[in-house]
Design an enzyme around this catalytic site. Structure first.
Site, PDB file in Angstrom:
ATOM      1  N   CYS A  99       0.869  -1.138  -0.021  1.00 13.92           N
ATOM      2  CA  CYS A  99      -0.011   0.115  -0.102  1.00 13.92           C
ATOM      3  C   CYS A  99       0.932   1.298  -0.050  1.00 13.92           C
ATOM      4  O   CYS A  99       1.413   1.614  -0.959  1.00 13.92           O
ATOM      5  CB  CYS A  99      -1.037  -0.081   1.211  1.00 13.92           C
ATOM      6  SG  CYS A  99      -2.452   1.085   1.115  1.00 13.92           S
ATOM      7  N   HIS A 125      -3.939  -5.333   0.779  1.00 12.38           N
ATOM      8  CA  HIS A 125      -3.243  -5.808   1.793  1.00 12.38           C
ATOM      9  C   HIS A 125      -3.389  -7.144   1.921  1.00 12.38           C
ATOM     10  O   HIS A 125      -4.489  -7.655   2.180  1.00 12.38           O
ATOM     11  CB  HIS A 125      -4.035  -4.935   3.035  1.00 12.38           C
ATOM     12  CG  HIS A 125      -3.640  -3.600   3.277  1.00 12.38           C
ATOM     13  ND1 HIS A 125      -2.900  -3.039   4.213  1.00 12.38           N
ATOM     14  CD2 HIS A 125      -4.319  -2.432   2.529  1.00 12.38           C
ATOM     15  CE1 HIS A 125      -2.714  -1.740   3.944  1.00 12.38           C
ATOM     16  NE2 HIS A 125      -3.786  -1.549   3.065  1.00 12.38           N
ATOM     17  N   GLU A 155      -2.257  -8.881   4.442  1.00  9.86           N
ATOM     18  CA  GLU A 155      -2.203  -9.355   5.764  1.00  9.86           C
ATOM     19  C   GLU A 155      -3.490  -9.536   6.413  1.00  9.86           C
ATOM     20  O   GLU A 155      -3.815 -10.368   7.185  1.00  9.86           O
ATOM     21  CB  GLU A 155      -1.662  -8.505   6.559  1.00  9.86           C
ATOM     22  CG  GLU A 155      -2.088  -6.974   6.718  1.00  9.86           C
ATOM     23  CD  GLU A 155      -1.524  -6.219   5.560  1.00  9.86           C
ATOM     24  OE1 GLU A 155      -1.575  -4.700   5.922  1.00  9.86           O
ATOM     25  OE2 GLU A 155      -1.219  -6.453   4.418  1.00  9.86           O
ATOM     26  N   GLY A 197       0.092 -15.442  38.260  1.00  9.10           N
ATOM     27  CA  GLY A 197      -1.148 -16.630  37.980  1.00  9.10           C
ATOM     28  C   GLY A 197      -1.748 -16.680  36.513  1.00  9.10           C
ATOM     29  O   GLY A 197      -2.247 -17.432  36.441  1.00  9.10           O
ATOM     30  N   GLY A 198      -1.197 -15.448  35.828  1.00  7.69           N
ATOM     31  CA  GLY A 198      -1.411 -15.504  34.523  1.00  7.69           C
ATOM     32  C   GLY A 198      -0.763 -16.321  33.630  1.00  7.69           C
ATOM     33  O   GLY A 198       0.320 -16.927  33.912  1.00  7.69           O
ATOM     34  N   VAL A 199      -0.929 -16.327  32.221  1.00  5.41           N
ATOM     35  CA  VAL A 199      -0.411 -17.166  31.230  1.00  5.41           C
ATOM     36  C   VAL A 199       0.989 -16.425  30.912  1.00  5.41           C
ATOM     37  O   VAL A 199       2.067 -17.348  31.129  1.00  5.41           O
ATOM     38  CB  VAL A 199      -1.263 -17.195  29.846  1.00  5.41           C
ATOM     39  CG1 VAL A 199      -0.357 -17.846  28.815  1.00  5.41           C
ATOM     40  CG2 VAL A 199      -2.444 -17.669  29.873  1.00  5.41           C
ATOM     41  N   ASP A 200       1.257 -15.408  30.832  1.00  5.92           N
ATOM     42  CA  ASP A 200       2.554 -14.664  30.562  1.00  5.92           C
ATOM     43  C   ASP A 200       3.456 -14.695  31.671  1.00  5.92           C
ATOM     44  O   ASP A 200       4.829 -15.365  31.051  1.00  5.92           O
ATOM     45  CB  ASP A 200       2.326 -12.998  30.202  1.00  5.92           C
ATOM     46  CG  ASP A 200       1.311 -12.673  29.250  1.00  5.92           C
ATOM     47  OD1 ASP A 200       1.219 -13.772  28.371  1.00  5.92           O
ATOM     48  OD2 ASP A 200       0.781 -11.725  29.123  1.00  5.92           O
TER      49      ASP A 200
END
Length: 509
Positions: free
Chosen positions: A79, A167, A169, A222-225
């Site tokens: 683009c 585009h 993507e 306690g989260g994923v990351d």
């Protein structure tokens, strides 16, 4: 050595999507703004120039020096990038005379052109521009057109340089993935070997080399990351990692003890710190959302600093920063001072004498989950909904206190347990409840009430960058609403948020 692609960002809303599609091909890529390009540019096997909201015809439009790059590294200009090639190398870019936004179909595909291999005439593409290329750049060949846009795709002769005005993507370009694969695999000859297994192996090697025998402190949520970060670090440095899980008083109901129990069987060195009173005291009287975020972020750092001083030899602070946070901090518009300020992307206060390590800083959220599964982390933990760093403080609009926290914890607990028991939880990206700073009139029994209103929010997403509200069944909402009002003292009204991102954010503050 990992082969990689450089995406040069001119400010397009779709730039992150380019990165997502490249990585779906098991090829590693990095995004860098046009005004901060890496010095080792020839370390990249291919370069993609993004779109932009700017026009190449304006005086202060984004620009880069391509003279040394062209002909030496394969280039795909998308683009604005394609228009930049035309505008600066002998072509002509003018305002569009016809509508060039939305779906279009290819009316011409040059035969035997590798770039458009397996892409046929009539294939749908997605346009999004107000300028158009009326004359191709010097020494170039037309390889694709749509019914409204003649110069939709071109190739610079004797170079591996391509330009497209659509585009690839976005999902609306049906053969977009084929086009990206043609450019990266067939033309640029990049190996498709960036997998969860290779990421884990490379990360462990890099962590060992970086950390050596130093000790690391990491904040668990306690989260994923943070969990995936902890397991990766643990694989690399073992007991030299100390994980700190702080109860800031703003977690979900019973979450502090549940998370500590969850980590018992994961061979992690975890220390739980009770700091609820400290956080809530510092938040007393504060209503501004950004102020709340900063207070919580700074208090976290204070607690970490105190804990790190109790452990001899700690030299590193590990963070679960992921790629969207990094991209935001180095965006075309410059580092943001307001978005996710609690992440402290890129630095720590001078008084905190720790270096930062961020094992996941080049991953998107769904990629973190894939890495987690490859590390054999429990699927229930990997599937856990994201939870904001400042916790319930940004789901309590206005001032935060113990009473409001307890009230919202009870509401949230009913909502989340209801989603799980109704088999809705795993199909939702993120869900939670918001306590509004308003009171509404109601009737309970024969008495008039004047109590609080809560909002329920559930969204679907891939990585949290965009999100759609989830169309929960009416019967479910009715059941949960009744359960909340009947069981949580102080609530007499429940509403459901039907806003998507954009324009609304997932969280309310």
């Amino acid at each position: 050595m990992q082969e990689k692609v450089l995406i040069i960002d001119f400010g397009s809303q779709y730039t992150q999507l380019i990165a997502r599609r490249v990585r779906e091909l098991n090829i590693f890529c990095e995004i860098h703004p046009f005004n901060n390009i890496p010095k080792n540019i020839f370390a990249y096997k291919a370069i993609i120039l993004s779109g932009s909201p700017s026009s190449v015809r304006t005086k202060n439009s984004p620009n880069i020096d391509l003279e040394k790059i062209r002909g030496n590294v394969p280039i795909l200009a998308v683009c604005y990038g394609a228009q930049y090639l035309a505008h600066n190398f002998g072509g002509i870019v003018s305002p569009s005379k016809t509508r060039e936004y939305g779906r279009a179909k290819l009316s011409f595909v040059k035969p035997n052109e590798v770039f458009l291999d397996l892409v046929e005439k009539g294939s749908q593409v997605w346009m999004s521009h107000s300028d158009t290329i009326n004359k191709l750049p010097n020494n170039s060949t037309l390889i694709g057109s749509t019914y409204d846009v003649k110069n939709a795709a071109f190739k610079i002769n004797n170079e591996l340089t391509y330009g497209i005005q659509f585009h690839p993507e976005v999902y609306h370009t049906l053969d977009g993935k084929k086009i990206l694969s043609n450019f990266l695999v067939k033309i640029s000859r990049i190996k498709q070997n960036w997998t969860p297994k290779s990421f884990v192996e490379n990360s462990i090697t890099k962590i060992k080399k970086t950390i050596g025998n130093d000790k690391v402190i990491l904040g668990l949520s306690g989260g994923v990351d943070s969990t995936v970060s902890a397991i990766l670090l643990n694989r690399a440095i073992g007991k030299n990692l100390t994980c700190i899980f702080i109860n800031n008083g703003l977690l979900r109901k019973n979450e502090f003890n549940e998370v500590l129990n969850q980590y018992k069987d994961m061979d992690l060195n975890v220390k739980g710190i009770e700091s609820s009173n400290l956080f809530l005291k510092k938040l007393s009287g504060i209503e501004d959302p950004e102020q709340k975020r900063k207070i919580i972020g700074n208090t976290f750092i204070d607690v970490f600093d105190e804990q790190s001083n109790l452990i001899k030899g700690v030299k590193w602070l590990a963070q679960g920063t992921i790629y969207p946070d990094v991209i935001e901090s180095i965006s075309v518009k410059g580092p943001s001072s307001t978005i996710k300020s609690h992440h402290n992307v890129g630095g720590l206060p001078n008084y905190m004498k720790l270096k930062i390590i961020e094992p996941l800083k080049m991953l998107f959220k769904d990629e973190v989950r894939k890495i987690g599964l490859s590390l054999n982390i429990d699927k229930k933990l990997i599937g856990r909904h994201p939870f904001p760093g400042p916790g319930l403080a940004i789901r309590i609009l206005g001032e935060v206190d113990f009473e409001k926290v307890n009230m919202l914890q009870d509401v949230d607990d009913i909502f989340i347990k209801g989603l799980k028991s109704s088999n809705l939880y795993d199909s939702i990206w993120q869900a939670g409840a918001i306590l509004l700073p308003v009171k509404t009139v109601g009737v309970m029994g024969d008495e008039r009430t004047y109590e609080n209103c809560v909002v329920l929010r559930a969204v679907s997403s891939t990585d949290g960058m965009t999100a759609d509200w989830v169309n929960l069944p009416y019967e479910f909402l009715q059941k949960i609403s009744n359960e909340i009002i009947n069981n949580v003292k102080g609530i007499n009204r429940v509403v459901y948020d039907v806003s998507s991102k954009p324009p609304s954010t997932i969280e309310w503050e």
